[in-house]
Design an enzyme around this catalytic site. Structure first.
Site, mmCIF file in Angstrom:
data_model
loop_
_atom_site.group_PDB
_atom_site.id
_atom_site.type_symbol
_atom_site.label_atom_id
_atom_site.label_comp_id
_atom_site.label_asym_id
_atom_site.label_seq_id
_atom_site.Cartn_x
_atom_site.Cartn_y
_atom_site.Cartn_z
ATOM 1 N N SER A 32 0.834 -1.208 0.000
ATOM 2 C CA SER A 32 0.000 0.000 0.000
ATOM 3 C C SER A 32 0.866 1.254 0.000
ATOM 4 O O SER A 32 0.346 2.365 -0.038
ATOM 5 C CB SER A 32 -0.935 0.009 1.220
ATOM 6 O OG SER A 32 -0.193 -0.086 2.417
ATOM 7 N N THR A 164 -39.034 27.150 -10.900
ATOM 8 C CA THR A 164 -39.333 25.822 -10.360
ATOM 9 C C THR A 164 -39.685 24.989 -11.582
ATOM 10 O O THR A 164 -40.231 25.526 -12.560
ATOM 11 C CB THR A 164 -40.518 25.813 -9.369
ATOM 12 O OG1 THR A 164 -41.694 26.197 -10.082
ATOM 13 C CG2 THR A 164 -40.306 26.760 -8.200
ATOM 14 N N HIS A 165 -39.338 23.715 -11.555
ATOM 15 C CA HIS A 165 -39.505 22.846 -12.737
ATOM 16 C C HIS A 165 -38.770 23.430 -13.938
ATOM 17 O O HIS A 165 -39.144 23.160 -15.079
ATOM 18 C CB HIS A 165 -40.978 22.647 -13.104
ATOM 19 C CG HIS A 165 -41.856 22.287 -11.946
ATOM 20 N ND1 HIS A 165 -42.182 20.990 -11.637
ATOM 21 C CD2 HIS A 165 -42.457 23.059 -10.998
ATOM 22 C CE1 HIS A 165 -42.958 20.979 -10.567
ATOM 23 N NE2 HIS A 165 -43.128 22.226 -10.149
ATOM 24 N N SER A 286 -13.064 24.089 -28.843
ATOM 25 C CA SER A 286 -13.313 22.858 -29.590
ATOM 26 C C SER A 286 -12.228 22.719 -30.654
ATOM 27 O O SER A 286 -11.761 23.710 -31.211
ATOM 28 C CB SER A 286 -14.686 22.933 -30.247
ATOM 29 O OG SER A 286 -14.736 22.105 -31.388
ATOM 30 N N LYS A 292 -16.391 27.838 -30.645
ATOM 31 C CA LYS A 292 -16.807 27.346 -29.333
ATOM 32 C C LYS A 292 -15.977 27.877 -28.166
ATOM 33 O O LYS A 292 -14.758 27.918 -28.225
ATOM 34 C CB LYS A 292 -16.752 25.809 -29.295
ATOM 35 C CG LYS A 292 -17.721 25.101 -30.210
ATOM 36 C CD LYS A 292 -19.200 25.415 -29.955
ATOM 37 C CE LYS A 292 -19.714 24.854 -28.658
ATOM 38 N NZ LYS A 292 -19.792 23.399 -28.680
ATOM 39 N N GLU A 299 -18.452 21.639 -16.300
ATOM 40 C CA GLU A 299 -18.883 20.285 -16.668
ATOM 41 C C GLU A 299 -18.095 19.228 -15.908
ATOM 42 O O GLU A 299 -18.642 18.207 -15.480
ATOM 43 C CB GLU A 299 -18.729 20.075 -18.181
ATOM 44 C CG GLU A 299 -19.754 20.871 -18.973
ATOM 45 C CD GLU A 299 -19.467 20.836 -20.459
ATOM 46 O OE1 GLU A 299 -20.409 20.638 -21.223
ATOM 47 O OE2 GLU A 299 -18.298 21.014 -20.869
ATOM 48 N N TYR A 326 -9.417 -5.846 12.905
ATOM 49 C CA TYR A 326 -8.791 -5.535 11.623
ATOM 50 C C TYR A 326 -8.853 -6.669 10.613
ATOM 51 O O TYR A 326 -8.608 -7.827 10.934
ATOM 52 C CB TYR A 326 -7.322 -5.138 11.848
ATOM 53 C CG TYR A 326 -6.660 -4.696 10.559
ATOM 54 C CD1 TYR A 326 -6.837 -3.404 10.077
ATOM 55 C CD2 TYR A 326 -5.909 -5.584 9.799
ATOM 56 C CE1 TYR A 326 -6.260 -3.000 8.884
ATOM 57 C CE2 TYR A 326 -5.331 -5.193 8.605
ATOM 58 C CZ TYR A 326 -5.512 -3.897 8.149
ATOM 59 O OH TYR A 326 -4.948 -3.505 6.968
HETATM 60 N N1 ARG Z 1 -1.255 -1.135 5.233
HETATM 61 C C1 ARG Z 1 -2.221 -1.553 6.173
HETATM 62 C C2 ARG Z 1 -3.513 -0.769 5.971
HETATM 63 O O1 ARG Z 1 -3.491 0.222 5.321
HETATM 64 C C3 ARG Z 1 -1.719 -1.326 7.566
HETATM 65 C C4 ARG Z 1 -2.223 -2.266 8.583
HETATM 66 C C5 ARG Z 1 -1.728 -3.627 8.346
HETATM 67 N N2 ARG Z 1 -1.995 -4.488 9.421
HETATM 68 C C6 ARG Z 1 -1.809 -5.797 9.313
HETATM 69 N N3 ARG Z 1 -2.026 -6.498 10.334
HETATM 70 N N4 ARG Z 1 -1.420 -6.336 8.190
HETATM 71 O O2 ARG Z 1 -4.568 -1.149 6.435
#
Ligand code: ARG
Length: 467
Positions: A32, A164-165, A286, A292, A299, A326
């Site tokens: 991550s 309205t509408h 455009s 344009k 948008e 967790y």
């Molecule tokens: N990278 C993990 C998360 O964002 C951190 C926690 C990980 N904990 C574990 N027991 N693997 O959730």
């Protein structure tokens, strides 16, 4: 990302029990750090507070704590200078920072994780990040409100057709329109601040899920990090992502409000309405049609709402049916929440100058203001004020409007005699409520578009927003 050597499994923070190395595909799949590295600052702040508490209760010496603080400070600098090396084998930002500390300090670095788990650590980092991000959005919302209030002065006295509408309904002051958006944005702010209160609880100390047998002092950490309360149940807080979802929801409503505004302004910039001229710096053209000048920013503000709604949906589904405490699924909360924040912050960044710098085409608006019988309801209320029952007055004015429509004239253009046909007791005084300007002037109720009411609201908003 600069890559380091691949560590052996025994080298990993959790590697003790493992015999076999992690498959590289698994490392890539489970990492991550590519998206949670933006939590580095919050992680370091949290770790310093944790280390200081450990020293206070005697789990670290003062010297060890000082080394850890200094080491974390140096790591922060490396990250900020761009010289810090990332490695997917180390999974997340928490492991990276800890590993860098151990490389610097050896055994002292190995003590930082005392009485802590990544589960309460990541929750704490996220809470710190949410708190800070809410403060940023509240400031941005205030800037946008200021732009709207600024417009009230710029467009003082301008009357717009209200719809309205999407059909012409009643005349309203332009300031009344602008303040309508201020109200929505104010609710957005209050929602964010309310969510902030629940996010602002210390999760650190819940450890993996059951708390810790070590004599930690959670009050001390809460105080150091500015948390207002301490989560009372380790099992609950280690997987609680309510604050993430609440924040995502608050941002979704901001996006919805911006989308409503964008939609209205897109319509108003069409040749058909021609109420607004956007600053060219906020438009694009455009590639095929030379004439344009398109409202692409508006948008995209409308369009990006879709991803913010999608993120909220993803988060709700993410936690659905997760057993307590967790689960790794929770790692997926970050890309969605970060994306909502980045999207909404970017939209607000553009909305504030766009509101301030757009031109209201006052002459065009004034030109068409007497079309569409905006004063019909005022006339009806005039009759009610003289004693006619509402349903009767509604019917009579309806007949009068039908007649004017057939003749292709405004109500004010009808002969007094024609008006008297619906109520013979009417005199020329009735003419005083006809026409958009007189009609607006007749409004009195609190919160209405009457000039005295709107002036009062503008003053209130100016005071409230300061700046
Ligand atoms: N990278 C993990 C998360 O964002 C951190 C926690 C990980 N904990 C574990 N027991 N693997 O959730």
């Amino acid at each position: 990302m600069a890559l380091k050597r691949v560590p052996a499994v025994s080298d990993k923070a959790w590697g003790g029990v493992f015999d076999a190395p992690t498959d590289q595909r698994v490392e890539k799949f489970t990492e991550s750090v590519s998206f949670d590295q933006r939590l580095y600052h919050h992680d370091i702040v949290g770790s310093i507070a944790h280390a200081q508490m450990l020293a206070k209760v005697g789990l670290l010496t003062a010297d060890e704590c000082q080394q850890i603080e200094q080491g974390l400070g140096e790591i922060r600098q490396e990250i900020e200078q761009g010289s810090f090396q990332y490695d997917t084998a180390l999974e997340d930002i928490h492991m990276h920072i800890e590993r860098a500390l151990v490389e610097r300090l050896g055994d002292v670095g190995r003590k930082l994780h005392t009485g802590r788990s990544r589960n309460d650590q990541v929750s704490t980092d996220m809470r710190l990040w949410v708190r800070e991000s809410i403060d940023r959005l509240v400031d941005q919302l205030t800037m946008l409100q200021r732009s709207f209030v600024g417009r009230c002065e710029q467009d003082d006295g301008v009357i717009l057709p209200g719809y309205t509408h999407l059909q012409r309904a009643q005349p309203v002051l332009a300031a009344h329109y602008w303040l309508a958006y201020c109200e929505k944005l104010e609710r957005d702010k209050q929602r964010l601040l309310d969510c902030r209160r629940r996010a602002n609880q210390l999760s650190l100390g819940a450890a993996a899920m059951a708390g810790t047998t070590l004599p930690i002092d959670r009050n001390d950490v809460a105080e150091r990090l500015g948390f207002e309360a301490i989560a009372a149940n380790s099992l609950d807080v280690s997987s609680d992502r309510d604050f993430v979802i609440e924040f995502a929801f608050a941002m979704t409503l901001i996006a919805e409000h911006l989308s409503t505004w964008a939609e209205e302004w897109i319509l108003w910039t069409t040749r058909e309405f021609n109420f607004l001229t956007l600053p060219q710096a906020f438009c694009t053209g455009s590639s095929i049609m030379p004439q344009k000048i398109n409202p692409d920013v508006l948008e995209l503000i409308r369009g990006k709402t879709a991803r913010v709604i999608g993120n909220l949906q993803a988060l709700l589904v993410l936690v659905k049916g997760l057993p307590l405490a967790y689960n790794r699924d929770l790692q997926e909360d970050k890309p969605r929440l970060f994306d909502s924040f980045d999207t909404v912050a970017a939209c607000l960044d553009l909305a504030a100058p766009l509101v301030a710098e757009t031109e209201l085409n006052q002459a065009v608006i004034a030109d068409g203001l007497e079309e569409g019988f905006l004063d019909a309801t005022t006339l009806m209320e005039y009759l009610i004020g003289r004693g006619t029952p509402q349903r009767t007055a509604h019917h009579l004015v309806g007949q009068l409007v039908g007649r004017a429509m057939k003749q292709g004239v405004r109500l004010a253009d009808l002969e007094l005699a024609a008006i008297q046909e619906i109520d013979s007791s009417l005199d020329a005084g009735v003419l005083d409520v006809l026409g958009a300007e007189q009609s607006v002037g007749a409004f009195q109720s609190y919160g209405s578009t009457g000039p005295a009411q709107v002036a009062q609201q503008v003053t209130t908003w100016r005071k409230r927003l300061g700046g």
